[in-house]
Design a protein around this motif. Structure first.
Motif, short mmCIF file in Angstrom:
data_model
loop_
_atom_site.label_atom_id
_atom_site.label_comp_id
_atom_site.label_asym_id
_atom_site.label_seq_id
_atom_site.Cartn_x
_atom_site.Cartn_y
_atom_site.Cartn_z
N ALA A 101 0.83 -1.21 0.00
CA ALA A 101 0.00 0.00 0.00
C ALA A 101 0.87 1.25 0.00
N ASP A 102 1.90 1.26 0.80
CA ASP A 102 2.79 2.42 0.85
C ASP A 102 3.48 2.65 -0.49
N ALA A 103 3.87 1.58 -1.14
CA ALA A 103 4.61 1.70 -2.40
C ALA A 103 3.78 2.34 -3.50
N VAL A 104 2.46 2.19 -3.45
CA VAL A 104 1.62 2.67 -4.55
C VAL A 104 0.61 3.72 -4.09
N HIS A 105 0.85 4.33 -2.90
CA HIS A 105 0.05 5.46 -2.42
C HIS A 105 -1.40 5.08 -2.12
N ALA A 106 -1.61 3.85 -1.67
CA ALA A 106 -2.94 3.44 -1.23
C ALA A 106 -2.99 3.48 0.29
N GLN A 107 -4.21 3.45 0.84
CA GLN A 107 -4.36 3.38 2.29
C GLN A 107 -4.42 1.94 2.77
N HIS A 108 -5.01 1.06 1.95
CA HIS A 108 -5.12 -0.35 2.30
C HIS A 108 -4.87 -1.18 1.05
N THR A 109 -4.23 -2.32 1.22
CA THR A 109 -4.01 -3.25 0.11
C THR A 109 -4.37 -4.64 0.55
N PHE A 110 -4.99 -5.40 -0.34
CA PHE A 110 -5.35 -6.79 -0.10
C PHE A 110 -4.70 -7.64 -1.17
N PHE A 111 -4.06 -8.73 -0.77
CA PHE A 111 -3.47 -9.67 -1.73
C PHE A 111 -4.52 -10.70 -2.14
N SER A 112 -4.44 -11.13 -3.37
CA SER A 112 -5.30 -12.21 -3.87
C SER A 112 -4.45 -13.22 -4.61
N ARG B 186 -15.97 -9.01 1.77
CA ARG B 186 -16.40 -9.46 0.45
C ARG B 186 -15.33 -10.31 -0.21
N ALA B 187 -14.09 -9.94 -0.04
CA ALA B 187 -13.00 -10.75 -0.60
C ALA B 187 -12.94 -12.11 0.06
N ASP B 188 -13.17 -12.14 1.38
CA ASP B 188 -13.13 -13.41 2.10
C ASP B 188 -14.24 -14.34 1.65
N LEU B 189 -15.36 -13.76 1.24
CA LEU B 189 -16.49 -14.54 0.76
C LEU B 189 -16.13 -15.33 -0.50
N LEU B 190 -15.26 -14.76 -1.34
CA LEU B 190 -14.93 -15.35 -2.62
C LEU B 190 -13.60 -16.09 -2.64
N GLY B 191 -12.69 -15.70 -1.78
CA GLY B 191 -11.32 -16.19 -1.87
C GLY B 191 -11.14 -17.60 -1.34
N THR B 192 -10.01 -18.17 -1.68
CA THR B 192 -9.66 -19.50 -1.19
C THR B 192 -9.21 -19.46 0.26
N THR B 193 -9.49 -20.53 0.99
CA THR B 193 -8.96 -20.66 2.34
C THR B 193 -7.59 -21.34 2.34
N SER B 194 -7.08 -21.63 1.15
CA SER B 194 -5.75 -22.25 1.02
C SER B 194 -4.91 -21.42 0.05
N PRO B 195 -4.60 -20.17 0.40
CA PRO B 195 -3.85 -19.32 -0.52
C PRO B 195 -2.42 -19.82 -0.69
N SER B 196 -1.87 -19.52 -1.86
CA SER B 196 -0.53 -19.99 -2.20
C SER B 196 0.54 -19.04 -1.65
N ALA B 197 1.40 -19.56 -0.79
CA ALA B 197 2.52 -18.76 -0.28
C ALA B 197 3.46 -18.38 -1.42
N LEU B 198 3.55 -19.22 -2.45
CA LEU B 198 4.39 -18.89 -3.60
C LEU B 198 3.90 -17.62 -4.29
N ILE B 199 2.58 -17.50 -4.46
CA ILE B 199 2.03 -16.31 -5.11
C ILE B 199 2.21 -15.10 -4.20
#
Length: 501
Positions: free
Chosen positions: A77-88, A254-267
């Motif tokens: 978030a800091d790198a791109v001037h956002a207040q919050h960032t979420f990874f997917s 909303r993101a949690d509703l759609l996202g996987t519960t097994s996210p890839s650490a590689l990604i």
């Protein structure tokens, strides 16, 4: 406090995991490559499996007390001037759906540029949001759509004052960008949030000669694919948030509703490493890519029969606002070959893979991962293509409609048409029926047919002739397009608000 962009929390956690020699009795079942198939290990290498650990209980402890992922997102978030960032780890196809669901709900209106990606239409089907389509700026000569103008969004809000917000795609896969600041101002006068699908713009924040990016232009939510123009792994996406029109907790839910519960650490690691790379060296790397792209563009322009679409082709009154030169889009009309035929020839005969392909163009994206060696191979292959073109069998002609002929009325909500009673009808009897499926030339993935649209003969001819010429259609229920899935007559359901006039 100034952020320390020399840190990479995810990568550092993976190093710690290996150094401490943790013995895991959790997924993944390959157990740090030991159980993986030997041939898979030979092809992929063991490093892939070493980095494939649980995010919770692997990268971090059971209660995530190390805040590994949170710290990585804060740095992004800091790198791109956002207040919050979420990874997917499910690509921007998930991110844009989460953004849509955070702004509008079932039967609520959302203004959307009609040049939106198929993932946006999937979001409409899943959510029941009512789209109000905003017309792109169509170039009838090039048969190309540029992002809608701020004036088009102004008119759409005037006609639909109950719309909850707006969504625009910028830049397009062809490199055309919108006047995002002006569109954001239109939205914010009504306290409506602006979502920008900036999947093709991960690199934009890191060099002043690139088009303005969404967060700096005042957008509320921005969705970015790091794997497209950045150097993350496939499926690596982030979505950023600024302002107070969309609560960060709501967007996270909303993101949690759609996202996987097994996210890839590689990604996650790819996202984290790319942020560090760009924060420390982004201007240098993007500057090099821009210089190389300029050289490639000039050299391609010297090849007989080829023209590189540039700012003069795309920008101006009634066209795009800005231009990204890194997607090198080559018009082959002078060669007399389609982009489909050219891309197939380059892959088969020169092992060069094009990105965009359409009835008259191929696209070769240049990134900071290219150098003069890769550029030289590309130019040599293109020169060979120009020499070979006169001997290639002519491809069937693609019957591209006029801009007006491409638009079909939306007479039912996408969700109602998709999930309602349907039947398959022959292509030659489909005109006038209501589509119950998407049909999407890919890439770039902008649907020509949406569920709920009343099918028209010009679009059907375009898809049939395109398929015969080599167009890729990944989503119709009948891949050969002999039939189309339509809504059973009389059951179209609740009609949506009409597209903006």
């Amino acid at each position: 406090m100034t952020a320390d962009h020399t840190c990479a929390p995810v990568l550092e956690a993976l190093v710690d995991y290996r150094r401490e020699g943790r013995l895991s009795f959790t997924p993944p079942g390959h157990k740090q490559a030991r159980g993986a198939d030997p041939e898979v290990r030979e092809v992929l290498g063991d490093a892939v499996f070493y980095g494939d650990v649980l995010a919770t209980g692997g990268l971090d402890d059971r209660l995530t007390r190390g805040r590994v992922l949170q710290r990585a997102q804060e740095l992004m978030a800091d790198a791109v001037h956002a207040q919050h960032t979420f990874f997917s780890t499910c690509g921007s196809s998930l991110s844009v759906k989460a953004a849509m669901l955070a702004v509008a709900g079932p039967h609520e209106k959302l203004l959307i540029g009609r040049d939106a990606h198929k993932s946006v239409v999937s979001g409409l089907i899943l959510s029941g949001i009512e789209p109000v389509w905003v017309e792109p700026r169509w170039d009838a000569w090039l048969h190309l759509a540029h992002p809608p103008s701020a004036e088009e969004f102004e008119r759409a809000f005037a006609a639909h004052p109950d719309a909850k917000g707006a969504l625009i795609t910028s830049p397009t896969p062809y490199g055309a960008s919108a006047d995002l600041r002006a569109v954001a101002e239109v939205c914010h006068r009504r306290s409506a949030p602006l979502i920008v699908d900036e999947a093709w713009g991960a690199h934009l924040p890191f060099h002043p000669d690139l088009p303005s990016w969404a967060m700096d232009a005042g957008a509320d939510i921005c969705v970015t694919s790091i794997h497209k123009m950045g150097s993350g792994l496939e499926q690596g996406s982030v979505f950023h948030l600024r302002g107070d029109l969309v609560p960060p907790k709501l967007l996270g839910m909303r993101a949690d509703l759609l996202g996987t519960t097994s996210p890839s650490a590689l990604i996650f690691a790819g996202l984290d490493g790319w942020r560090r790379q760009m924060a420390l060296r982004g201007r240098e790397l993007m500057g090099g890519a821009l210089e190389l792209a300029a050289e490639v563009r000039a050299a391609v322009e010297e090849i007989d029969g080829m023209h590189v679409n540039d700012r003069e082709d795309f920008c101006g009154p009634g066209r795009a606002h800005g231009f990204d030169p890194l997607p090198v889009v080559i018009d082959l009309d002078g060669l007399g070959v389609t982009g489909f035929r050219a891309a197939d020839w380059l892959r088969e005969h020169r092992s060069v893979v094009a990105h965009l392909t359409d009835h008259r163009r191929i696209g070769m994206q240049i990134t900071h991962g290219d150098d003069r060696e890769t550029a030289g191979e590309l130019l040599a292959a293109l020169k060979d293509l120009a020499r070979a073109a006169p001997g290639l069998d002519p491809a069937p002609r693609v019957e591209v409609p006029s801009p007006a002929g491409l638009r079909m009325p939306q007479v039912a909500l996408p969700r109602d048409a998709f999930f309602g009673p349907t039947e398959d009808v022959p292509l030659d009897r489909a005109a006038g029926r209501v589509a119950a499926e998407m049909i999407t030339p890919y890439p770039p993935g902008i649907p020509a047919v949406l569920p709920g649209e009343r099918l028209a003969e010009p679009v059907l001819r375009y898809l049939r002739s395109g398929l015969d010429a080599g167009m890729y259609l990944p989503d119709p229920s009948d891949p050969a397009l002999r039939t189309i899935r339509v809504v059973v007559a009389g059951s179209e359901g609740r009609g949506p608000g009409r597209h903006a006039e």
